[in-house]
Design a protein around this motif. Sequence first.
Motif, PDB file in Angstrom:
ATOM      1  N   TRP A  25       0.827  -1.204   0.000  1.00  0.00           N
ATOM      2  CA  TRP A  25       0.000   0.000   0.000  1.00  0.00           C
ATOM      3  C   TRP A  25       0.860   1.253   0.000  1.00  0.00           C
ATOM      4  CZ3 TRP A  25      -3.274  -2.386   4.451  1.00  0.00           C
ATOM      5  CH2 TRP A  25      -4.188  -3.296   3.905  1.00  0.00           C
ATOM      6  N   GLY A  26       1.980   1.217   0.739  1.00  0.00           N
ATOM      7  CA  GLY A  26       2.874   2.370   0.747  1.00  0.00           C
ATOM      8  C   GLY A  26       3.426   2.665  -0.638  1.00  0.00           C
ATOM      9  N   GLY A  27       3.742   1.605  -1.385  1.00  0.00           N
ATOM     10  CA  GLY A  27       4.217   1.788  -2.749  1.00  0.00           C
ATOM     11  C   GLY A  27       3.171   2.372  -3.670  1.00  0.00           C
ATOM     12  N   SER A  28       1.895   2.172  -3.317  1.00  0.00           N
ATOM     13  CA  SER A  28       0.835   2.654  -4.192  1.00  0.00           C
ATOM     14  C   SER A  28       0.736   4.168  -4.205  1.00  0.00           C
ATOM     15  CB  SER A  28      -0.511   2.053  -3.777  1.00  0.00           C
ATOM     16  OG  SER A  28      -0.956   2.591  -2.547  1.00  0.00           O
ATOM     17  N   PHE A  29       1.257   4.852  -3.168  1.00  0.00           N
ATOM     18  CA  PHE A  29       1.198   6.312  -3.157  1.00  0.00           C
ATOM     19  C   PHE A  29       1.931   6.903  -4.356  1.00  0.00           C
ATOM     20  CE2 PHE A  29       0.380   5.678   1.443  1.00  0.00           C
ATOM     21  CZ  PHE A  29      -0.775   6.444   1.552  1.00  0.00           C
ATOM     22  N   VAL A  30       3.090   6.331  -4.677  1.00  0.00           N
ATOM     23  CA  VAL A  30       3.867   6.818  -5.811  1.00  0.00           C
ATOM     24  C   VAL A  30       3.125   6.521  -7.111  1.00  0.00           C
ATOM     25  CG1 VAL A  30       6.047   6.604  -7.058  1.00  0.00           C
ATOM     26  CG2 VAL A  30       6.034   6.544  -4.562  1.00  0.00           C
ATOM     27  N   VAL A  31       2.526   5.337  -7.212  1.00  0.00           N
ATOM     28  CA  VAL A  31       1.802   4.945  -8.420  1.00  0.00           C
ATOM     29  C   VAL A  31       0.542   5.799  -8.600  1.00  0.00           C
ATOM     30  CG1 VAL A  31       0.602   3.056  -9.581  1.00  0.00           C
ATOM     31  CG2 VAL A  31       2.674   2.587  -8.265  1.00  0.00           C
ATOM     32  N   LEU A  32      -0.165   6.028  -7.501  1.00  0.00           N
ATOM     33  CA  LEU A  32      -1.414   6.789  -7.561  1.00  0.00           C
ATOM     34  C   LEU A  32      -1.204   8.249  -7.928  1.00  0.00           C
ATOM     35  CD1 LEU A  32      -3.385   5.381  -4.505  1.00  0.00           C
ATOM     36  CD2 LEU A  32      -4.185   5.407  -6.859  1.00  0.00           C
ATOM     37  N   GLU A 256       1.646   1.651   6.507  1.00  0.00           N
ATOM     38  CA  GLU A 256       1.414   2.095   5.129  1.00  0.00           C
ATOM     39  C   GLU A 256       1.962   3.501   4.917  1.00  0.00           C
ATOM     40  OE1 GLU A 256      -2.433   3.319   2.328  1.00  0.00           O
ATOM     41  OE2 GLU A 256      -2.732   2.328   4.248  1.00  0.00           O
ATOM     42  N   SER A 257       1.738   4.390   5.894  1.00  0.00           N
ATOM     43  CA  SER A 257       2.226   5.766   5.776  1.00  0.00           C
ATOM     44  C   SER A 257       3.745   5.821   5.839  1.00  0.00           C
ATOM     45  CB  SER A 257       1.624   6.632   6.889  1.00  0.00           C
ATOM     46  OG  SER A 257       0.231   6.705   6.766  1.00  0.00           O
ATOM     47  N   VAL A 258       4.339   4.987   6.693  1.00  0.00           N
ATOM     48  CA  VAL A 258       5.801   4.943   6.798  1.00  0.00           C
ATOM     49  C   VAL A 258       6.421   4.529   5.470  1.00  0.00           C
ATOM     50  CG1 VAL A 258       7.750   3.865   7.977  1.00  0.00           C
ATOM     51  CG2 VAL A 258       5.656   4.398   9.253  1.00  0.00           C
ATOM     52  N   PHE A 259       5.917   3.445   4.893  1.00  0.00           N
ATOM     53  CA  PHE A 259       6.452   2.976   3.619  1.00  0.00           C
ATOM     54  C   PHE A 259       6.175   3.986   2.504  1.00  0.00           C
ATOM     55  CE2 PHE A 259       5.890  -1.335   5.672  1.00  0.00           C
ATOM     56  CZ  PHE A 259       7.255  -1.560   5.827  1.00  0.00           C
ATOM     57  N   GLY A 260       5.027   4.679   2.604  1.00  0.00           N
ATOM     58  CA  GLY A 260       4.727   5.708   1.612  1.00  0.00           C
ATOM     59  C   GLY A 260       5.776   6.809   1.623  1.00  0.00           C
ATOM     60  N   VAL A 261       6.178   7.241   2.826  1.00  0.00           N
ATOM     61  CA  VAL A 261       7.211   8.270   2.944  1.00  0.00           C
ATOM     62  C   VAL A 261       8.547   7.744   2.427  1.00  0.00           C
ATOM     63  CG1 VAL A 261       8.576   9.618   4.587  1.00  0.00           C
ATOM     64  CG2 VAL A 261       6.092   9.479   4.847  1.00  0.00           C
ATOM     65  N   PHE A 263       9.139   5.419   0.180  1.00  0.00           N
ATOM     66  CA  PHE A 263       9.123   5.359  -1.276  1.00  0.00           C
ATOM     67  C   PHE A 263       9.205   6.756  -1.883  1.00  0.00           C
ATOM     68  CE2 PHE A 263       7.222   1.011  -0.841  1.00  0.00           C
ATOM     69  CZ  PHE A 263       8.156   0.347  -1.631  1.00  0.00           C
ATOM     70  N   SER A 264       8.570   7.733  -1.234  1.00  0.00           N
ATOM     71  CA  SER A 264       8.649   9.105  -1.725  1.00  0.00           C
ATOM     72  C   SER A 264      10.079   9.619  -1.678  1.00  0.00           C
ATOM     73  CB  SER A 264       7.745  10.026  -0.893  1.00  0.00           C
ATOM     74  OG  SER A 264       6.393   9.723  -1.084  1.00  0.00           O
ATOM     75  N   VAL A 265      10.796   9.250  -0.623  1.00  0.00           N
ATOM     76  CA  VAL A 265      12.203   9.649  -0.510  1.00  0.00           C
ATOM     77  C   VAL A 265      13.038   8.943  -1.579  1.00  0.00           C
ATOM     78  CG1 VAL A 265      14.261   9.514   0.951  1.00  0.00           C
ATOM     79  CG2 VAL A 265      12.062  10.211   1.939  1.00  0.00           C
ATOM     80  N   LEU A 266      12.829   7.634  -1.737  1.00  0.00           N
ATOM     81  CA  LEU A 266      13.605   6.855  -2.702  1.00  0.00           C
ATOM     82  C   LEU A 266      13.407   7.347  -4.132  1.00  0.00           C
ATOM     83  CD1 LEU A 266      13.135   3.211  -1.336  1.00  0.00           C
ATOM     84  CD2 LEU A 266      15.233   4.571  -1.329  1.00  0.00           C
ATOM     85  N   PHE A 267      12.173   7.781  -4.466  1.00  0.00           N
ATOM     86  CA  PHE A 267      11.884   8.227  -5.823  1.00  0.00           C
ATOM     87  C   PHE A 267      12.041   9.731  -5.998  1.00  0.00           C
ATOM     88  CE2 PHE A 267       9.956   4.053  -5.882  1.00  0.00           C
ATOM     89  CZ  PHE A 267      10.181   3.613  -7.178  1.00  0.00           C
ATOM     90  N   GLY A 268      12.598  10.397  -4.977  1.00  0.00           N
ATOM     91  CA  GLY A 268      12.934  11.803  -5.124  1.00  0.00           C
ATOM     92  C   GLY A 268      11.798  12.775  -4.929  1.00  0.00           C
TER      93      GLY A 268
END
Length: 313
Positions: A25-32, A256-261, A263-268
């Motif tokens: 779900w955290g990864g979905s933030f970047v996709v969404l 989910e929020s932790v992983f979302g952050v 992934f946001s950091v990893l993808f810039g």
Amino acid sequence: MPTTSRRELPPVVYKLLILSAALFWGGSFVVLKDAINAVTPSWLLAIRFSLAALVLGFICRKRIAQNFDRSHLFVGGVTGLLNGLGYLVQNIGLLGTTPGRNAFITAIYCVMTPFFYWAFAKKRPAIHNVVAAMLCVTGLGFLSLGDDLSLSLSWGDILTLVSAGFFAAEIASYACLAKDEDPITLTVVQFCAYAIVCAIGGLLTEPLPPASAFTQDFWLQMAYLVIASSCLATVAQNIGQKHVPAAEAALFLSFESVFGVLFSVLFGYEALTLTLFVGFAFIFVSMLITELMPSPEARAVEAELAAGGKPEL
């Protein structure tokens, strides 16, 4: 009677399954980020969960045929309705608040869940579960809010808080109702309920998406949302929740929020800051409390394993 396979697994495996759901779900933030610009939220969710029901239903059709009955329809329908309303109200609330506040207020479900479970199962929450949940929400606040520390609530904030209540009620009701049901069959029923609720919301509040929205990029994004963020994540969540107490499951799902952050950091999309590190520290402490002070339900599962019991998979 429903038939299920049984495997002897340690409790940590079920916790890792729930964390894996939060990871997807955290990864979905970047996709969404891009998909939500092409199709409005309710219709995006309706399409996502309709496809997820078709994909998982086809892959697991034999298992579903063996297990499907009125009990699965009832439990899947109730939990699916609660989660579907949660998704729908959360997305409507996002129109009246910031994404950070939306994510933070939604995460309050991990504090609400022990009390919903108390109401449903008549089992008072352990004080350390409540403390851990509050520390976790504080950490998520540091991750999500940034400089937006306003204490006033907009209509979007209030709707988001209502959605957190739906999510907490779903987790607690699943813990009470789904002990004897097959998690795969329940997942497909839940997907159907999600899709129906979100389609109704789309019909009432949003225009139909134009044909031009369904580009190749959109379907690639949808592939992740359907396969990883829906099928794999929800199956992992439903299996894990059968063997992890509701309060602990809610805390793990809030990652989910932790992983979302992350992934946001990893993808810039976001930079590492002191605020993020403070948030991670609060969340890490909440996890330590949960793991070092297991609830009576968790100790009961561990005792069953030590005696040679075989939890259902």
